[in-house]
Design a protein around this motif. Structure first.
Motif, PDB file in Angstrom:
ATOM      1  N   GLU A 195     -35.163 -10.712  38.248  1.00  0.00           N
ATOM      2  CA  GLU A 195     -34.772 -11.810  37.359  1.00  0.00           C
ATOM      3  C   GLU A 195     -34.064 -11.373  36.046  1.00  0.00           C
ATOM      4  OE1 GLU A 195     -37.162 -15.699  36.492  1.00  0.00           O
ATOM      5  OE2 GLU A 195     -37.962 -14.221  35.164  1.00  0.00           O
ATOM      6  N   VAL A 196     -33.008 -11.998  35.606  1.00  0.00           N
ATOM      7  CA  VAL A 196     -32.611 -11.695  34.452  1.00  0.00           C
ATOM      8  C   VAL A 196     -32.786 -13.158  33.624  1.00  0.00           C
ATOM      9  CG1 VAL A 196     -30.401 -11.415  33.203  1.00  0.00           C
ATOM     10  CG2 VAL A 196     -30.714 -10.393  35.448  1.00  0.00           C
ATOM     11  N   ALA A 197     -33.321 -13.027  32.497  1.00  0.00           N
ATOM     12  CA  ALA A 197     -33.848 -14.419  31.707  1.00  0.00           C
ATOM     13  C   ALA A 197     -33.607 -14.344  30.353  1.00  0.00           C
ATOM     14  CB  ALA A 197     -35.270 -14.647  32.151  1.00  0.00           C
ATOM     15  N   ASP A 198     -33.124 -15.314  29.782  1.00  0.00           N
ATOM     16  CA  ASP A 198     -33.298 -15.365  28.439  1.00  0.00           C
ATOM     17  C   ASP A 198     -32.523 -14.471  27.498  1.00  0.00           C
ATOM     18  OD1 ASP A 198     -35.057 -17.812  28.096  1.00  0.00           O
ATOM     19  OD2 ASP A 198     -36.343 -16.601  29.063  1.00  0.00           O
ATOM     20  N   CYS A 199     -31.266 -14.026  28.305  1.00  0.00           N
ATOM     21  CA  CYS A 199     -30.492 -12.889  27.355  1.00  0.00           C
ATOM     22  C   CYS A 199     -29.636 -13.682  26.564  1.00  0.00           C
ATOM     23  CB  CYS A 199     -29.939 -12.207  28.457  1.00  0.00           C
ATOM     24  SG  CYS A 199     -30.781 -11.091  29.478  1.00  0.00           S
ATOM     25  N   ASP A 200     -29.189 -12.751  25.538  1.00  0.00           N
ATOM     26  CA  ASP A 200     -28.370 -13.126  24.300  1.00  0.00           C
ATOM     27  C   ASP A 200     -27.224 -12.532  24.104  1.00  0.00           C
ATOM     28  OD1 ASP A 200     -27.614 -14.974  22.492  1.00  0.00           O
ATOM     29  OD2 ASP A 200     -29.346 -14.461  21.128  1.00  0.00           O
ATOM     30  N   ASN A 201     -26.188 -12.880  23.363  1.00  0.00           N
ATOM     31  CA  ASN A 201     -25.218 -12.306  22.899  1.00  0.00           C
ATOM     32  C   ASN A 201     -23.984 -12.182  23.719  1.00  0.00           C
ATOM     33  OD1 ASN A 201     -24.245 -11.124  19.981  1.00  0.00           O
ATOM     34  ND2 ASN A 201     -23.859  -9.533  21.502  1.00  0.00           N
ATOM     35  N   GLY A 202     -24.014 -11.201  24.669  1.00  0.00           N
ATOM     36  CA  GLY A 202     -23.104 -10.592  25.505  1.00  0.00           C
ATOM     37  C   GLY A 202     -22.406 -11.632  26.336  1.00  0.00           C
ATOM     38  N   GLY A 203     -21.163 -11.310  26.720  1.00  0.00           N
ATOM     39  CA  GLY A 203     -20.326 -12.294  27.450  1.00  0.00           C
ATOM     40  C   GLY A 203     -20.620 -12.195  28.967  1.00  0.00           C
ATOM     41  N   MET A 224     -17.493  -1.349  41.142  1.00  0.00           N
ATOM     42  CA  MET A 224     -17.537  -0.697  42.120  1.00  0.00           C
ATOM     43  C   MET A 224     -16.410   0.659  42.242  1.00  0.00           C
ATOM     44  SD  MET A 224     -20.096  -2.020  43.694  1.00  0.00           S
ATOM     45  CE  MET A 224     -20.208  -1.451  45.066  1.00  0.00           C
ATOM     46  N   SER A 225     -16.371   1.618  42.729  1.00  0.00           N
ATOM     47  CA  SER A 225     -15.609   2.627  42.502  1.00  0.00           C
ATOM     48  C   SER A 225     -14.445   2.395  43.125  1.00  0.00           C
ATOM     49  CB  SER A 225     -16.257   3.910  42.910  1.00  0.00           C
ATOM     50  OG  SER A 225     -15.299   5.008  43.120  1.00  0.00           O
ATOM     51  N   ALA A 226     -13.260   2.417  42.629  1.00  0.00           N
ATOM     52  CA  ALA A 226     -11.835   2.307  43.137  1.00  0.00           C
ATOM     53  C   ALA A 226     -11.618   3.382  44.285  1.00  0.00           C
ATOM     54  CB  ALA A 226     -10.910   2.118  41.981  1.00  0.00           C
ATOM     55  N   VAL A 227     -12.131   4.401  43.508  1.00  0.00           N
ATOM     56  CA  VAL A 227     -11.804   5.808  44.458  1.00  0.00           C
ATOM     57  C   VAL A 227     -12.399   5.810  45.798  1.00  0.00           C
ATOM     58  CG1 VAL A 227     -11.939   8.142  44.078  1.00  0.00           C
ATOM     59  CG2 VAL A 227     -11.452   6.914  42.332  1.00  0.00           C
ATOM     60  N   MET A 228     -13.823   5.677  45.819  1.00  0.00           N
ATOM     61  CA  MET A 228     -14.911   5.755  46.922  1.00  0.00           C
ATOM     62  C   MET A 228     -14.235   4.599  47.888  1.00  0.00           C
ATOM     63  SD  MET A 228     -18.498   6.076  45.082  1.00  0.00           S
ATOM     64  CE  MET A 228     -18.522   7.644  43.890  1.00  0.00           C
ATOM     65  N   GLY A 229     -14.230   3.171  47.396  1.00  0.00           N
ATOM     66  CA  GLY A 229     -13.724   2.045  48.339  1.00  0.00           C
ATOM     67  C   GLY A 229     -14.254   1.639  49.425  1.00  0.00           C
ATOM     68  N   GLY A 230     -15.699   2.211  49.556  1.00  0.00           N
ATOM     69  CA  GLY A 230     -16.671   1.641  50.796  1.00  0.00           C
ATOM     70  C   GLY A 230     -17.876   1.108  50.191  1.00  0.00           C
ATOM     71  N   GLY A 231     -19.003   1.193  50.690  1.00  0.00           N
ATOM     72  CA  GLY A 231     -19.954   0.642  50.572  1.00  0.00           C
ATOM     73  C   GLY A 231     -20.174  -0.923  50.268  1.00  0.00           C
ATOM     74  N   SER A 232     -20.964  -1.335  49.360  1.00  0.00           N
ATOM     75  CA  SER A 232     -21.037  -2.771  49.297  1.00  0.00           C
ATOM     76  C   SER A 232     -21.819  -3.071  48.161  1.00  0.00           C
ATOM     77  CB  SER A 232     -22.030  -3.364  50.345  1.00  0.00           C
ATOM     78  OG  SER A 232     -23.108  -3.019  50.502  1.00  0.00           O
ATOM     79  N   ALA A 233     -21.803  -4.344  47.497  1.00  0.00           N
ATOM     80  CA  ALA A 233     -22.530  -5.025  46.465  1.00  0.00           C
ATOM     81  C   ALA A 233     -23.266  -6.141  47.017  1.00  0.00           C
ATOM     82  CB  ALA A 233     -21.689  -5.236  45.152  1.00  0.00           C
ATOM     83  N   GLN A 234     -24.599  -5.952  46.863  1.00  0.00           N
ATOM     84  CA  GLN A 234     -25.481  -6.999  47.498  1.00  0.00           C
ATOM     85  C   GLN A 234     -26.701  -7.465  46.220  1.00  0.00           C
ATOM     86  OE1 GLN A 234     -26.193  -6.972  51.709  1.00  0.00           O
ATOM     87  NE2 GLN A 234     -25.614  -4.871  51.806  1.00  0.00           N
ATOM     88  N   PHE A 235     -26.631  -8.650  46.275  1.00  0.00           N
ATOM     89  CA  PHE A 235     -27.983  -9.339  45.507  1.00  0.00           C
ATOM     90  C   PHE A 235     -28.771 -10.193  46.449  1.00  0.00           C
ATOM     91  CE2 PHE A 235     -24.164  -8.372  42.996  1.00  0.00           C
ATOM     92  CZ  PHE A 235     -24.541  -7.839  42.047  1.00  0.00           C
ATOM     93  N   VAL A 236     -30.043 -10.191  46.331  1.00  0.00           N
ATOM     94  CA  VAL A 236     -30.557 -10.901  47.430  1.00  0.00           C
ATOM     95  C   VAL A 236     -32.009 -11.316  46.556  1.00  0.00           C
ATOM     96  CG1 VAL A 236     -32.240 -10.735  49.449  1.00  0.00           C
ATOM     97  CG2 VAL A 236     -30.174  -9.472  49.410  1.00  0.00           C
ATOM     98  N   GLY A 237     -32.172 -12.660  46.319  1.00  0.00           N
ATOM     99  CA  GLY A 237     -33.428 -13.010  45.452  1.00  0.00           C
ATOM    100  C   GLY A 237     -33.200 -12.709  44.257  1.00  0.00           C
ATOM    101  N   VAL A 238     -31.934 -13.062  43.607  1.00  0.00           N
ATOM    102  CA  VAL A 238     -31.878 -12.377  42.164  1.00  0.00           C
ATOM    103  C   VAL A 238     -31.738 -13.708  41.503  1.00  0.00           C
ATOM    104  CG1 VAL A 238     -30.435 -11.371  40.495  1.00  0.00           C
ATOM    105  CG2 VAL A 238     -30.976 -10.205  42.659  1.00  0.00           C
ATOM    106  N   ASP A 239     -32.375 -13.968  40.381  1.00  0.00           N
ATOM    107  CA  ASP A 239     -32.300 -14.956  39.484  1.00  0.00           C
ATOM    108  C   ASP A 239     -31.642 -14.939  38.316  1.00  0.00           C
ATOM    109  OD1 ASP A 239     -33.391 -16.482  41.485  1.00  0.00           O
ATOM    110  OD2 ASP A 239     -35.448 -16.615  40.887  1.00  0.00           O
ATOM    111  N   VAL A 240     -30.554 -15.629  37.851  1.00  0.00           N
ATOM    112  CA  VAL A 240     -30.198 -15.424  36.303  1.00  0.00           C
ATOM    113  C   VAL A 240     -30.516 -16.971  35.665  1.00  0.00           C
ATOM    114  CG1 VAL A 240     -28.326 -15.094  34.994  1.00  0.00           C
ATOM    115  CG2 VAL A 240     -28.503 -14.011  37.286  1.00  0.00           C
ATOM    116  N   VAL A 241     -31.541 -16.951  34.644  1.00  0.00           N
ATOM    117  CA  VAL A 241     -31.738 -18.170  34.101  1.00  0.00           C
ATOM    118  C   VAL A 241     -31.900 -18.246  32.829  1.00  0.00           C
ATOM    119  CG1 VAL A 241     -33.246 -18.632  36.263  1.00  0.00           C
ATOM    120  CG2 VAL A 241     -34.175 -17.425  34.291  1.00  0.00           C
ATOM    121  N   ARG A 242     -31.451 -19.520  31.995  1.00  0.00           N
ATOM    122  CA  ARG A 242     -31.422 -19.706  30.612  1.00  0.00           C
ATOM    123  C   ARG A 242     -30.823 -18.466  29.780  1.00  0.00           C
ATOM    124  NH1 ARG A 242     -36.656 -20.071  32.643  1.00  0.00           N
ATOM    125  NH2 ARG A 242     -37.148 -17.964  31.609  1.00  0.00           N
ATOM    126  N   PRO A 243     -29.469 -18.078  30.227  1.00  0.00           N
ATOM    127  CA  PRO A 243     -28.774 -17.034  29.506  1.00  0.00           C
ATOM    128  C   PRO A 243     -28.291 -17.746  28.161  1.00  0.00           C
ATOM    129  CG  PRO A 243     -27.362 -17.876  31.287  1.00  0.00           C
ATOM    130  CD  PRO A 243     -28.722 -18.554  31.475  1.00  0.00           C
TER     131      PRO A 243
END
Length: 573
Positions: free
Chosen positions: A137-145, A152-171
């Motif tokens: 969970e990411v909650a109640d954070c302030d200031n940043g955009g 992800m790496s432009a050189v490596m160019g493989g892999g993945s970015a996965q988010f499972v059950g991630v909550d972003v609340v009240r920014p």
């Protein structure tokens, strides 16, 4: 920890509070290690004076192997850094093959940088091949955009970015999650983005930009919720996806719930913006309780495809939506806008409903459900449109460079706004330059629609207006029922149901098993078209039609062959 003589660090049960670093890592700094593991730890009120990672900073010398955080909680941590993205109020990781963030909480973290729009509140992961974040969970954070930034790496160019059950609340400020770089797979599963209500310059829940990738790939947003979100001060979509323009990518939004979305007059809120994907799927989604605000012409759902794109909207509901004037619910267009070379794509809307959709405020140019500015085929199957008060020209579909139109099992019921201006095609307004054109309407029901009282606009094509430039049209209608349409329009229209213009004399019209009752046909009848090679009408009734001139049922030019069988015209005036 400096890794000149070490290869790994396992940190278990750390409890740090009120710690400050001059530069990097307010509580933990690790450099030159191959593997780092932090487990069952809590860091509170850690900060940096001028460096990334208000709580934790992990940097590899070259390429590290893996970083794992499991059951780590970061509270009230701050990174002060003029470098923007490197601020990362909670966690900063750079130059690792694999990064895993499991069962972690980032609460009230803050990134402070010279460029607030690029400052990151919770975590930054940079130059990584595989990123996996789960049950966090990411909650109640302030200031940043930005709250979570994964580059992800432009050189490596493989892999993945996965988010499972991630909550972003009240920014308090900023966007939810940004993923950029060359990874071929970005996936969100079961995530929640909720209560984005504080004033903020940026208001995107999910931003994915894989435009630098040199391989085919996929972006998926599955089983995610977007709830109680107020637009920022700029025109941005909650889910924004940009894929490579030279590779074939699929974007899939499935089982999504978008609710309680509020825009204002300066920045209307939009749900989805997809650019350059070849395959787009919007499946099993619900969009409800939306007030877009009345601002510039930014559609609620925007798709900017490439030539040959395949777009499907299926099993989806749009309900209780207030659209701004001049806006479309869904718009397909090229990135360069009008005037560019047309592109051809296929757009299918299947088993989808549109209920209680209305314009907001004073309507100077009422919005449409679908504004398709480029060429292609448009298909509707098993679609219900109820109580849409949009009107204007092409209130359901407005398309140029059309390649074909097919409506099957479509029901339209309720009111349509008609403005005091001349219009062509209240529901469908289609222009085509295709050498041949097929238009099929099967099992179409239009009932109880009406216009604003005492409007004197002169309208061509009460249901549909089709314009060609000397191309042959094959028009086929089967089981089309229209009853009680277009009440309250004083000047009615030409072509009470359908108006065709510019078609070649080789065109053919076939009308089977249809009924048209209780509405005005203006001058030119229920059907109005120029010369055609063949006209067939069987088992069709025209009942209680008002016509000013030129044929209550039909007005046509030269007809090469005409076959009428079991046609009734009764009670017309």
């Amino acid at each position: 920890i400096w890794g000149e003589d070490l290869t790994s660090l396992d940190l278990i049960g750390l409890d740090a509070e009120d710690t400050t670093a001059v530069t990097r890592g307010g509580a933990v700094y690790a450099d030159m290690l191959q593997t780092v593991s932090i487990v069952s730890s809590k860091i509170t009120q850690a900060s940096t004076n001028n460096g990334p990672g208000g709580a934790i900073c992990i940097i590899a010398d070259g390429t590290g192997t893996a970083v794992t955080l499991d059951d780590v909680n970061l509270y009230d941590c701050v990174a002060n850094n003029a470098g923007g993205i490197a601020s990362a109020g909670g966690l900063y990781v750079a130059n690792y093959l694999d990064v895993f963030v499991l069962r972690c909480n980032f609460v009230r973290n803050e990134g402070v940088g010279a460029n607030t729009a690029e400052s990151v509140n919770a975590l930054t992961v940079e130059n990584v091949e595989t990123f996996f974040m789960e049950n966090s969970e990411v909650a109640d954070c302030d200031n940043g955009g930005i709250n979570v930034l994964v580059m992800m790496s432009a050189v490596m160019g493989g892999g993945s970015a996965q988010f499972v059950g991630v909550d972003v609340v009240r920014p308090e400020t900023g966007d939810g999650v940004h993923v950029t770089g060359a990874t071929p797979l970005v996936r969100f599963v079961g995530c929640t983005f909720a209560n984005f209500t504080a004033a903020a310059a940026q208001r995107r829940a999910v931003l994915v930009d894989t435009s630098t990738a040199l391989v085919e790939g996929t972006v998926e947003v599955l089983l995610c919720k977007f709830d109680n979100i107020v637009s920022g001060t700029a025109e941005q979509s909650l889910v924004s996806v940009t894929t490579p323009s030279a590779e074939d990518w699929t974007v899939r939004i499935e089982d999504g719930k978008f609710s309680s979305l509020v825009g204002d007059d300066t920045s209307p809120i939009s749900a989805l913006d997809v650019t350059d994907a070849v395959v787009v799927r919007l499946l099993d989604c619900v969009f409800g309780d939306v007030s877009s605000g009345s601002g510039p012409n930014i559609p609620f759902v925007r798709i900017r495809p490439r030539a040959g794109s395949d777009i499907l909207m299926e099993d989806t509901v749009f309900q209780s939506i207030t659209l701004a004037a001049s806006r479309s619910l869904a718009l397909v267009q090229t990135r360069s806008g009008p005037g560019v070379t047309e592109i051809v794509y296929d757009f299918v809307v299947r088993n989808t409903s549109f209920v209680d959709i209305t314009p907001r405020g004073v309507v100077s140019d009422a919005p449409t459900l679908f504004g398709l500015l480029d060429g292609g085929t448009f298909t509707m199957e098993k679609v219900v449109i109820t109580n849409v008060a949009l009107g204007g020209e092409g209130s359901v579909l407005r398309q140029r460079f059309s390649q074909g139109l097919a409506l099957t099992d479509v029901k339209i019921e309720g009111s349509t706004v008609v403005l005091d201006l001349p219009y062509e095609g209240l529901f469908f307004s289609v222009v085509s330059s295709s050498p041949t054109y097929n238009m099929t309407l099967t099992d179409v029901l239009v009932i109880s629609t009406r216009g604003i009282e005492n409007v004197t606009a002169f309208i061509r094509g009460g249901f549909l207006h089709y314009e060609a430039t000397a191309q042959a049209l094959a028009l086929y209608l089967d089981n089309v029922k229209v009853d009680g349409a277009f009440d309250g329009i004083v000047n009615i229209m030409e072509g009470g149901f359908l108006f065709l213009t510019g078609i070649s004399s080789e065109s053919e019209v076939t009308i089977l098993d249809s009924d048209f009752a209780n509405f005005g046909a203006g001058t030119g009848g229920v059907f109005s078209f120029p010369s055609v090679a063949r006209l067939v009408m069987r088992n069709t009734d025209f009942l209680a039609i008002h016509s000013d001139d030129g044929g209550a049922a039909m007005k046509a030019g030269d007809v090469g062959q005409m076959i009428l069988s079991d046609v009734t015209v009764n009670g017309f005036s």
